[in-house]
Design a protein around this motif. Structure first.
Motif: not given
Ligand code: AGP
Length: 615
Positions: A353-354, A358, A404-405, A490, A612
């Motif tokens: 997870s960056q 999350t 965000v990407a 994506l 998220v």
């Protein structure tokens, strides 16, 4: 997702809160607001949409503000109730004296709301957050002490929260509390900050106290006290943030996404630094706390992640199985949690997870921990909740990623998995020494090869212009680059809103081929020197026969590609197992340039959030 900043001190409070929120903007939001203590009053301002609207509102109403001493601000990503002014934070109690901002989700808000309505509270919004305002105000009316009111209130909350509270009758005090949602204190000189994430405070201080679950921070301009929910004071360590404020500047690039793509060669160097120093010597990976015997006896590896990090996991499956012979399962965290997994103490579970925040991955990790698996976390945020759950932690050190990407965090996570694979292979003795030497030698060359791609992007920019009017895309690949196809699609979806799908090239003829015609471009990832090249080429021919426009992303110099494909994007040659590092870069650039050409909000795509934090 949502972001919080609270400030008390000698600076211009409005400016500090607005700049803090600006530095959290990248997380994604749809409304913003702040509450200011002005003399003996508390004034609340809220606007919909981007922060500039809140800035303009405050500019227009600055004559209303006389002596602002502290305040709390919030950007909201709607969960309960639509993005509207009434649902924007801060929320107030019935009499308006108490204000609260909140990140997270209160799961028992319906029951609490009913109880509070029976007690005479008047609700204005559809949010779960508003119950906190009424609940704390209610407790305050009994205890006459804000600290105790918050202690009593949080004991009744179920779910996740990071909250900041101010009360009109309690001057110059901000109280924060957290459970399952990040919150930290920025410690200053004659000033203090409360925030949900470090970028909000980095301009002002590097001294930080991370709150743990069930802790409450009582913050004035000259003091910070941390207490547990029983009111016992806790002695917390002040940590120094590793980030520099410059990380939040675009440094002349039009967007953070482009800047972060261009940072990738140095990001790779950073990951390798101190781990490969001589191709004849074993990899150093002190972060892995598994002893060698346990590594030798591992039966299975499970990788759990979401989105782009899940694609890292899919590449890692090929790498780890190839290098170590250990079987690897990869699954979206949001699905892993519904399965009766066979995880046990002989399983290594890797969470990727960056953000490290999350929610789905955190839940999945907790599930794996409950089954006694060793949990290794690969993240760009060693200060995150997920990192705190880790038995072993590999921080990927990509530097703060604002767009965000995800781009540079993706490449940093990928490289970390190659190092992990080699480390485990060296422990297990599964790769011969010449192969290992050559592999390490090629890994050390990767930053230069990525630089080669970045030094000449004309063909990618031309391709982006040519294809920007298409409404649909298919990305195809086989083997280790299947994840590159997923990730390329994506990225394009996220920033340009073009419908793009990644498929295993061999699956094309089992269904998706029905969609092919001149309106559906196909991007084929054809890395030469391995076992997939010829097969992907045949699948591309099948697409051509259905009139699809074709783009090749290839490391081959074969001239026949120029006649088969409408556009050929060439990248440097590396061995196939390493090629996802090379192939992902043109995919990122293509997505970026198409989005930029279409005038999209590249760094903050609609509806998306950087962390998220809800399931
Ligand atoms: C990446 O471009 C996306 N914004 C998204 O898919 C992201 O990778 C996903 O939400 C997982 O985030 P994490 O890596 O912070 O866990």
């Amino acid at each position: 997702m949502c972001g919080i900043i609270g400030y008390i001190g000698h600076r211009n409070v409005v400016n500090v809160i607005l700049s803090g929120l600006t530095n959290l903007e990248y997380r994604g939001y749809d409304s913003a607001g702040l509450a200011l203590r002005d003399g003996s009053d508390i004034k609340v301002y809220k606007t919909l949409g981007k922060l500039v609207n809140l800035k303009n509102e405050l500019e227009a109403r600055k004559s209303e503000l006389y002596n602002v001493t502290c305040g709390i601000g919030h950007i909201r990503w709607a969960t309960h109730g639509s993005p509207s002014l009434v649902n924007a934070h801060p929320h107030s109690c019935t009499c308006g004296k108490l204000v609260v901002v909140h990140n997270g989700i209160i799961e028992n808000y319906k029951e609490l709301r009913e109880e509070l309505i029976k007690k005479g509270c008047e609700f204005k919004s559809q949010t779960d957050t508003e119950v906190i305002a009424h609940l704390v105000a209610n407790e305050y009316s009994k205890a006459k002490n804000l600290e105790m009111a918050i202690q009593n209130s949080v004991a009744k909350l179920q779910g996740a929260y990071a909250i900041c509270v101010m009360h009109k009758d309690v001057p110059d005090l901000i109280i924060g509390a957290r459970k399952h949602a990040p919150m930290l204190i920025g410690v200053g000189d004659g000033e203090n900050f409360i925030a949900s994430d470090t970028p909000a405070i980095i301009e002002y201080t590097k001294k930080t106290i991370y709150l743990d679950d069930n802790e409450i921070a009582i913050v004035t301009k000259d003091s910070v006290k941390i207490k547990d929910i029983n009111g016992e004071e806790i002695d917390k360590k002040i940590e120094i943030l590793p980030w520099e404020p410059i990380a939040l500047s675009k440094l002349g690039y039009k967007h953070f996404m482009l800047k972060e793509i261009y940072e990738q060669p140095d990001v790779i160097r950073n990951v390798l630094n101190g781990k490969i120093y001589d191709i004849d010597e074993p990899i150093i990976l002190n972060e892995v706390k598994l002893d060698k015997e346990t590594i030798r006896n591992l039966k299975k590896i499970e990788i759990i992640a979401c989105g782009t990090s899940l694609h890292v996991g899919l590449v890692a499956k090929y790498v780890l199985e190839d290098f170590t012979g250990i079987s690897v399962e990869v699954e979206a965290s949001s699905e892993y949690i519904y399965r009766k997994t066979t995880t046990d103490s002989s399983t290594l579970v890797i969470g990727v997870s960056q953000s490290g925040e999350t929610a789905d991955t955190i839940t999945a990790i907790k599930q794996a921990k409950a089954k006694n698996a060793h949990v290794l976390i690969v993240t760009n945020r060693p200060d995150s909740n997920m990192a705190r759950l880790a038995d072993s932690l590999i921080p990927v050190n990509a530097g703060i990623e604002v767009s965000v990407a995800a781009t540079k965090s993706y490449i940093a996570q990928l490289v970390s998995f190659y190092l992990l694979g080699i480390y485990m292979a060296e422990v297990k003795g599964t790769l011969d020494s010449d192969y290992l030497k050559n592999l390490k030698h090629e890994i050390i060359q990767l930053p230069t090869k990525v630089e080669e791609i970045l030094s000449c992007t004309n063909s990618i920019q031309t391709c982006a212009k040519k294809f920007s009017s298409f409404k649909n895309f298919i990305f195809i690949a086989r083997g280790v680059n299947l994840a590159t196809a997923y990730e390329g699609a994506l990225k394009l979806k996220e920033v340009s809103y073009i419908n793009a799908t990644g498929y295993a090239a061999g699956e094309l003829k089992h269904g998706p081929i029905a969609m092919l015609d001149e309106t559906m471009p196909v991007l084929s990832i054809l890395m030469s020197g391995g076992i997939t090249y010829e097969k992907v080429l045949s699948n591309s021919e099948e697409a051509k026969a259905r009139n699809a426009k074709l783009i090749a992303l290839t490391s081959s110099n074969d001239e026949k590609l120029d006649s088969l494909f409408d556009v050929v994007l060439r990248v440097p040659q590396v061995r196939e197992i390493l090629s996802p590092i090379i192939a992902c870069v043109p995919c990122q650039l293509l997505a970026y340039y198409i989005a930029e050409f279409l005038g999209k909000d590249v760094d903050q795509p609609r509806n998306l959030a950087k962390s998220v934090t809800v399931e």
